[in-house]
Design an enzyme around this catalytic site. Structure first.
Site, PDB file in Angstrom:
ATOM      1  N   LEU A 193       0.817  -1.219   0.000  1.00 36.05           N
ATOM      2  CA  LEU A 193       0.000   0.000   0.000  1.00 36.05           C
ATOM      3  C   LEU A 193       0.849   1.268   0.000  1.00 36.05           C
ATOM      4  CD1 LEU A 193      -2.640  -1.463   2.376  1.00 36.05           C
ATOM      5  CD2 LEU A 193      -3.148  -0.436   0.144  1.00 36.05           C
ATOM      6  N   VAL A 194       1.907   1.285   0.802  1.00 40.25           N
ATOM      7  CA  VAL A 194       2.739   2.493   0.876  1.00 40.25           C
ATOM      8  C   VAL A 194       3.596   2.642  -0.384  1.00 40.25           C
ATOM      9  CG1 VAL A 194       4.613   3.623   2.153  1.00 40.25           C
ATOM     10  CG2 VAL A 194       2.748   2.526   3.391  1.00 40.25           C
ATOM     11  N   ASP A 226       9.748  -6.131  -5.257  1.00 41.06           N
ATOM     12  CA  ASP A 226       9.040  -6.749  -4.125  1.00 41.06           C
ATOM     13  C   ASP A 226       9.373  -8.242  -4.105  1.00 41.06           C
ATOM     14  OD1 ASP A 226       6.388  -5.807  -2.296  1.00 41.06           O
ATOM     15  OD2 ASP A 226       6.600  -7.980  -2.562  1.00 41.06           O
ATOM     16  N   ARG A 283       3.812   0.936  16.414  1.00 39.56           N
ATOM     17  CA  ARG A 283       4.874   0.846  15.408  1.00 39.56           C
ATOM     18  C   ARG A 283       6.066   0.068  15.962  1.00 39.56           C
ATOM     19  NH1 ARG A 283       2.500   5.810  15.352  1.00 39.56           N
ATOM     20  NH2 ARG A 283       1.762   6.671  13.372  1.00 39.56           N
ATOM     21  N   ALA A 289      10.769   4.362   4.875  1.00 36.17           N
ATOM     22  CA  ALA A 289       9.395   4.584   5.350  1.00 36.17           C
ATOM     23  C   ALA A 289       8.932   3.458   6.283  1.00 36.17           C
ATOM     24  CB  ALA A 289       8.434   4.693   4.168  1.00 36.17           C
ATOM     25  N   ASN A 339       8.148   1.051   9.185  1.00 37.24           N
ATOM     26  CA  ASN A 339       8.063   1.310  10.626  1.00 37.24           C
ATOM     27  C   ASN A 339       8.697   0.209  11.469  1.00 37.24           C
ATOM     28  OD1 ASN A 339       6.752   3.791  11.142  1.00 37.24           O
ATOM     29  ND2 ASN A 339       4.815   2.936  10.374  1.00 37.24           N
ATOM     30  N   SER A 391      11.478   8.968   6.686  1.00 37.68           N
ATOM     31  CA  SER A 391      10.369   9.914   6.488  1.00 37.68           C
ATOM     32  C   SER A 391       9.931  10.512   7.821  1.00 37.68           C
ATOM     33  CB  SER A 391       9.191   9.228   5.800  1.00 37.68           C
ATOM     34  OG  SER A 391       8.733   8.143   6.582  1.00 37.68           O
ATOM     35  N   ASP A 431       3.298  13.360  10.306  1.00 38.42           N
ATOM     36  CA  ASP A 431       2.718  13.941  11.534  1.00 38.42           C
ATOM     37  C   ASP A 431       2.695  15.469  11.420  1.00 38.42           C
ATOM     38  OD1 ASP A 431       3.281  11.237  13.312  1.00 38.42           O
ATOM     39  OD2 ASP A 431       4.869  11.757  11.906  1.00 38.42           O
ATOM     40  N   ARG A 451      -0.145  16.333   9.301  1.00 39.38           N
ATOM     41  CA  ARG A 451      -1.412  16.183  10.050  1.00 39.38           C
ATOM     42  C   ARG A 451      -1.609  17.375  10.989  1.00 39.38           C
ATOM     43  NH1 ARG A 451      -0.042   9.782  10.977  1.00 39.38           N
ATOM     44  NH2 ARG A 451      -1.208   8.993   9.191  1.00 39.38           N
ATOM     45  N   HIS A 478       8.421   9.181  15.235  1.00 37.67           N
ATOM     46  CA  HIS A 478       7.194   9.016  14.452  1.00 37.67           C
ATOM     47  C   HIS A 478       6.416   7.923  15.181  1.00 37.67           C
ATOM     48  CE1 HIS A 478       4.278   8.390  11.360  1.00 37.67           C
ATOM     49  NE2 HIS A 478       4.695   7.176  11.100  1.00 37.67           N
TER      50      HIS A 478
HETATM   51  N1  NAI Z   1       6.678   6.144   7.776  1.00 35.77           N
HETATM   52  C1  NAI Z   1       5.358   6.330   7.740  1.00 35.77           C
HETATM   53  O1  NAI Z   1       4.873   7.445   7.973  1.00 35.77           O
HETATM   54  C2  NAI Z   1       4.506   5.167   7.404  1.00 35.77           C
HETATM   55  C3  NAI Z   1       5.061   3.914   7.374  1.00 35.77           C
HETATM   56  N2  NAI Z   1       4.300   2.830   7.089  1.00 35.77           N
HETATM   57  C4  NAI Z   1       5.010   1.555   7.099  1.00 35.77           C
HETATM   58  O2  NAI Z   1       5.357   1.163   5.770  1.00 35.77           O
HETATM   59  C5  NAI Z   1       5.540  -0.253   5.755  1.00 35.77           C
HETATM   60  C6  NAI Z   1       4.785  -0.849   4.590  1.00 35.77           C
HETATM   61  O3  NAI Z   1       3.391  -0.735   4.830  1.00 35.77           O
HETATM   62  P1  NAI Z   1       2.314  -1.248   3.746  1.00 35.77           P
HETATM   63  O4  NAI Z   1       2.741  -0.858   2.390  1.00 35.77           O
HETATM   64  O5  NAI Z   1       0.999  -0.846   4.271  1.00 35.77           O
HETATM   65  O6  NAI Z   1       2.484  -2.825   3.893  1.00 35.77           O
HETATM   66  P2  NAI Z   1       2.085  -3.914   2.815  1.00 35.77           P
HETATM   67  O7  NAI Z   1       1.980  -5.203   3.548  1.00 35.77           O
HETATM   68  O8  NAI Z   1       0.937  -3.446   1.998  1.00 35.77           O
HETATM   69  O9  NAI Z   1       3.362  -3.966   1.850  1.00 35.77           O
HETATM   70  C7  NAI Z   1       4.604  -4.401   2.286  1.00 35.77           C
HETATM   71  C8  NAI Z   1       5.279  -5.045   1.101  1.00 35.77           C
HETATM   72  O10 NAI Z   1       6.619  -5.389   1.482  1.00 35.77           O
HETATM   73  C9  NAI Z   1       6.964  -6.554   0.782  1.00 35.77           C
HETATM   74  N3  NAI Z   1       8.091  -7.227   1.396  1.00 35.77           N
HETATM   75  C10 NAI Z   1       8.138  -7.829   2.622  1.00 35.77           C
HETATM   76  N4  NAI Z   1       9.368  -8.357   2.811  1.00 35.77           N
HETATM   77  C11 NAI Z   1      10.095  -8.058   1.709  1.00 35.77           C
HETATM   78  C12 NAI Z   1      11.434  -8.334   1.323  1.00 35.77           C
HETATM   79  N5  NAI Z   1      12.270  -9.042   2.101  1.00 35.77           N
HETATM   80  N6  NAI Z   1      11.851  -7.905   0.109  1.00 35.77           N
HETATM   81  C13 NAI Z   1      11.010  -7.185  -0.701  1.00 35.77           C
HETATM   82  N7  NAI Z   1       9.738  -6.925  -0.388  1.00 35.77           N
HETATM   83  C14 NAI Z   1       9.288  -7.341   0.806  1.00 35.77           C
HETATM   84  C15 NAI Z   1       5.677  -7.405   0.839  1.00 35.77           C
HETATM   85  O11 NAI Z   1       5.687  -8.412  -0.163  1.00 35.77           O
HETATM   86  C16 NAI Z   1       4.619  -6.335   0.630  1.00 35.77           C
HETATM   87  O12 NAI Z   1       4.242  -6.235  -0.736  1.00 35.77           O
HETATM   88  C17 NAI Z   1       5.063  -0.759   7.127  1.00 35.77           C
HETATM   89  O13 NAI Z   1       6.163  -0.970   7.972  1.00 35.77           O
HETATM   90  C18 NAI Z   1       4.204   0.386   7.637  1.00 35.77           C
HETATM   91  O14 NAI Z   1       4.084   0.402   9.029  1.00 35.77           O
HETATM   92  C19 NAI Z   1       2.991   2.944   6.785  1.00 35.77           C
HETATM   93  C20 NAI Z   1       2.379   4.176   6.755  1.00 35.77           C
HETATM   94  C21 NAI Z   1       3.071   5.390   7.118  1.00 35.77           C
HETATM   95  C1  PYR Z   2       1.170   3.925   9.897  1.00 33.84           C
HETATM   96  C2  PYR Z   2       1.849   5.166  10.208  1.00 33.84           C
HETATM   97  O1  PYR Z   2       2.991   5.164  10.607  1.00 33.84           O
HETATM   98  C3  PYR Z   2       1.148   6.399  10.071  1.00 33.84           C
HETATM   99  O2  PYR Z   2       0.156   6.493   9.334  1.00 33.84           O
HETATM  100  O3  PYR Z   2       1.515   7.367  10.745  1.00 33.84           O
END
Ligand code: NAI
Ligand code: PYR
Length: 310
Positions: free
Chosen positions: A10-11, A32, A85, A115, A117, A140, A145, A148, A172
């Site tokens: 998603l991210v 990925d 997180r 990015a 967490n 990031s 925040d 927001r 964060h």
């Molecule tokens: N920094 C921020 O402000 C934010 C950070 N996040 C974080 O971003 C991260 C990703 O979140 P989402 O995209 O929602 O998760 P998601 O589950 O939708 O996507 C994660 C992807 O990582 C891939 N992946 C896992 N292990 C891998 C590896 N060894 N090599 C390559 N790809 C791999 C998975 O196949 C998956 O497609 C999470 O840790 C989440 O908490 C999310 C929102 C805001």
């Molecule tokens: C998931 C996350 O880290 C955020 O939305 O702030």
């Protein structure tokens, strides 16, 4: 410029989409563990190109990151409803140990934007694993925040968020620090502006905004399972600041030499961002309560990083 996105979830997909719509990169390579997902995301995003900017968006392996200027890392697990997180740390540290060496082998000159967490500690881990200078491994951090905070303050005062200069620093996460003491609206303090607009920043108003910022991720995850659009836009904005050597001030996380007496801890402070990464740290003026809250945040992060042994 070529930008790599590691993690097609998603991210990662929201970041690649925002980069495409904003015309930030001319080539985006999505990597990925699941190449079918990466290929599908790339194909879908590439269908937005005729409506946006000329960008090649494709799935690839690590070798395809060759020559990338920036690599965004958003691979790993995300929070489930109610999870913090920090509870993701061990699982995502294992992912980083496996992905950073092949990233560096393919793109040794790239800046890393983190990015995943818990983003502060993952930034510390990525810096240690890569051996790159802290200024080139940028979390990031609290960019989301800060957005927001600006959005909620602007809504309260009925002005554009672009006219609000207010920052969130520290972790964060749960211990983040909203810097009320130096929040500005237009050219005057947010407190003065709000009073002028007859919507004073009472303790109750501030508590509501604090809750809205600090708990946004929990609320959104409870409703839709993840957050992605805000951070996708923020990552695109950060990469733009790097590639265009903008020297914009953003609240990103890097390893700091010392914060509140705590050495070698990664957390967010306002910093100048340009083509070589973090160019300058801009320590904000804080009141005594904010100084103490930042020290507490640094302590929490340092303890978690020490427990991981980084
Ligand atoms: N920094 C921020 O402000 C934010 C950070 N996040 C974080 O971003 C991260 C990703 O979140 P989402 O995209 O929602 O998760 P998601 O589950 O939708 O996507 C994660 C992807 O990582 C891939 N992946 C896992 N292990 C891998 C590896 N060894 N090599 C390559 N790809 C791999 C998975 O196949 C998956 O497609 C999470 O840790 C989440 O908490 C999310 C929102 C805001
Ligand atoms: C998931 C996350 O880290 C955020 O939305 O702030």
């Amino acid at each position: 410029m070529k930008v790599g996105v590691i993690g097609a979830g998603l991210v990662g997909s929201a970041a690649a989409y925002a980069l495409t719509l904003n015309g930030v990169a001319n080539e985006i390579v999505i990597v990925d563990l699941n190449p079918d997902l990466a290929r599908a995301q790339a194909e879908d995003i590439s269908h937005a190109v005729p409506f946006a900017h000329a960008t090649v968006v494709r799935e690839g392996g690590y070798a395809d990151l060759d020559g990338a200027a920036v690599i965004i890392i958003c691979a790993g697990v995300n929070q489930k409803p109610g999870e913090t997180r920090l509870q993701l740390l061990d699982r995502n540290a294992a992912v980083f140990r496996s992905i950073i060496p092949p990233i560096l082998a393919a793109a040794p000159d790239a800046l890393l934007v983190i990015a995943t967490n818990p983003v502060d500690i993952m930034t510390q881990a990525a810096t240690r694993i890569s051996g790159l200078p802290p200024s080139r491994v940028i979390g990031s951090g609290t960019i989301l925040d800060t957005a927001r905070f600006q959005a909620l303050l602007a809504e309260h005062m009925a002005i554009a968020p672009q006219s609000v200069h207010a920052y969130v620093i520290g972790e964060h996460g749960d211990s983040e620090v909203l810097v009320w003491s130096s929040a500005v609206a237009g050219t005057i303090s947010a407190t003065a502006f709000a009073a002028l607009s007859r919507v004073p920043l009472t303790q109750a108003v501030k508590a509501g905004i604090d809750d809205g910022v600090r708990n946004a991720a929990y609320t959104i995850i409870a409703g839709k399972g993840a957050t992605n659009y805000g951070i996708g836009a923020g990552l695109s904005r950060l990469v733009r600041a790097i590639l265009r050597d903008e020297r914009s001030v953003m609240t990103v996380a890097i390893i700091n030499e010392e914060v509140g007496g705590i050495r070698e801890v990664a957390l967010s402070l306002p910093r100048v961002i340009g083509r070589e990464g973090v160019l300058l740290n801009v320590d904000p003026a804080l009141d005594l309560e904010e100084v103490e809250a930042l020290r507490r945040s640094a302590t929490i992060l340092k303890e978690a990083a020490d427990a991981l042994g980084i």
